[in-house]
Design a protein around this motif. Structure first.
Motif, mmCIF file in Angstrom:
data_model
loop_
_atom_site.group_PDB
_atom_site.id
_atom_site.type_symbol
_atom_site.label_atom_id
_atom_site.label_comp_id
_atom_site.label_asym_id
_atom_site.label_seq_id
_atom_site.Cartn_x
_atom_site.Cartn_y
_atom_site.Cartn_z
ATOM 1 N N LEU A 144 0.830 -1.201 0.000
ATOM 2 C CA LEU A 144 0.000 0.000 0.000
ATOM 3 C C LEU A 144 0.870 1.258 0.000
ATOM 4 N N MET A 145 1.897 1.276 0.854
ATOM 5 C CA MET A 145 2.790 2.434 0.907
ATOM 6 C C MET A 145 3.496 2.642 -0.429
ATOM 7 N N TYR A 146 3.936 1.547 -1.030
ATOM 8 C CA TYR A 146 4.615 1.648 -2.317
ATOM 9 C C TYR A 146 3.661 2.173 -3.386
ATOM 10 N N ALA A 147 2.422 1.673 -3.377
ATOM 11 C CA ALA A 147 1.428 2.118 -4.361
ATOM 12 C C ALA A 147 1.158 3.609 -4.226
ATOM 13 N N ILE A 148 1.081 4.084 -2.991
ATOM 14 C CA ILE A 148 0.829 5.510 -2.760
ATOM 15 C C ILE A 148 1.993 6.357 -3.278
ATOM 16 N N ILE A 149 3.210 5.941 -2.955
ATOM 17 C CA ILE A 149 4.384 6.720 -3.337
ATOM 18 C C ILE A 149 4.566 6.764 -4.853
ATOM 19 N N ILE A 150 4.411 5.624 -5.526
ATOM 20 C CA ILE A 150 4.600 5.641 -6.973
ATOM 21 C C ILE A 150 3.469 6.410 -7.662
ATOM 22 N N THR A 151 2.282 6.409 -7.049
ATOM 23 C CA THR A 151 1.184 7.219 -7.585
ATOM 24 C C THR A 151 1.507 8.701 -7.477
ATOM 25 N N VAL A 152 2.038 9.104 -6.325
ATOM 26 C CA VAL A 152 2.444 10.503 -6.140
ATOM 27 C C VAL A 152 3.543 10.874 -7.140
ATOM 28 N N MET A 153 4.476 9.938 -7.365
ATOM 29 C CA MET A 153 5.542 10.198 -8.330
ATOM 30 C C MET A 153 4.980 10.479 -9.718
ATOM 31 N N ALA A 154 4.004 9.670 -10.150
ATOM 32 C CA ALA A 154 3.388 9.859 -11.454
ATOM 33 C C ALA A 154 2.613 11.178 -11.517
ATOM 34 N N ILE A 155 1.908 11.498 -10.433
ATOM 35 C CA ILE A 155 1.149 12.757 -10.386
ATOM 36 C C ILE A 155 2.083 13.964 -10.480
ATOM 37 N N MET A 156 3.205 13.887 -9.770
ATOM 38 C CA MET A 156 4.159 15.000 -9.808
ATOM 39 C C MET A 156 4.840 15.110 -11.164
ATOM 40 N N ALA A 157 4.943 13.991 -11.875
ATOM 41 C CA ALA A 157 5.473 14.049 -13.245
ATOM 42 C C ALA A 157 4.507 14.823 -14.134
ATOM 43 N N VAL A 158 3.202 14.607 -13.952
ATOM 44 C CA VAL A 158 2.188 15.369 -14.691
ATOM 45 C C VAL A 158 2.252 16.845 -14.305
ATOM 46 N N ASN A 159 2.528 17.102 -13.039
ATOM 47 C CA ASN A 159 2.530 18.470 -12.524
ATOM 48 C C ASN A 159 3.655 19.324 -13.104
#
Length: 230
Positions: A145-160
């Motif tokens: 779960l922690m890994y899923a959250i972090i990699i999701t944030v990474m992808a979102i920040m790439a969009v940002n």
């Protein structure tokens, strides 16, 4: 010239790694897998001279990725190496996030029209994948779960990064983040849910493309507006 040289070297390792995965050659895999990040890190240092914090944070992420690669390479010898490798890649993504945050700070007032759509899309995908895997995770629920959250944030920040850096760098790193999501999703499904034919080749191909694109995007990065230290 450097881009062509390191891309050529990377292509050789890419092909050898996929051959090793297809043929099940532990010897070749042990040689080529660490070279993936070593070549990319050398390219990054050579091309950027680590002039800014962005470059240094991406390099730190690559170092943790190298540690993760080595640990996962030897997980058959020591099962705990899988969770240690997961932690190493978690730290890799955290440093990528910290790098992408610098681009946000360069022009924080810019309103990204795609940001909320990206948050929703990535959140739905990663939460859906987690709940799909959850019945089989057992003691691994929290780490996954922690890994899923972090990699999701990474992808979102790439969009940002959209509108804050040159378009070429934005696209390269965004596609890299998407390939990272693909690689980790296939790995998770294959390990915790059901076997995927030739999963090793698919995981490694998407992972290698992801890291290559992120480094290429870092080398080509130019800020649109500079309101913070590069």
């Amino acid at each position: 010239m450097k881009t062509k040289l390191f891309s050529f070297l990377f292509l050789i390792v890419f092909v050898l790694q996929l051959y090793a995965e297809y043929a099940g050659s532990t010897a070749i895999r042990s040689f080529t897998k660490p070279l993936i990040v070593i070549i990319l890190a050398t390219w990054l240092v050579s091309a950027t001279k680590l002039r800014g914090r962005f470059h240094k944070r991406i390099l730190t992420g690559l170092i943790f990725a190298l540690i993760g690669d080595v640990l996962l390479l030897n997980q058959d010898i020591q099962p705990n190496f899988f969770i240690y490798g997961l932690v190493a890649f978690l730290l890799c993504h955290i440093f990528y996030i910290r790098a992408f945050v610098l681009d946000h700070k360069s022009n924080p007032d810019y309103k990204n029209p795609y940001f909320l759509w990206a948050v929703g899309a990535f959140a739905i995908f990663c939460s859906g994948l987690f709940f799909y895997l959850q019945p089989n995770l057992k003691a691994m629920q929290f780490p996954v779960l922690m890994y899923a959250i972090i990699i999701t944030v990474m992808a979102i920040m790439a969009v940002n990064r959209y509108g804050k850096v040159n378009v070429f760098s934005f696209k390269l790193i965004l596609y890299g983040a998407l390939f990272f999501l693909l690689s980790d999703s296939v790995l998770a499904v294959n390990k915790f849910s059901q076997p995927i034919p030739q999963s090793g080749s698919l995981i490694m191909a998407s992972y290698m493309i992801a890291q290559y694109l992120i480094v290429y995007g870092t080398v080509e990065r130019k800020l649109v507006v500079t309101q913070t230290e590069v």
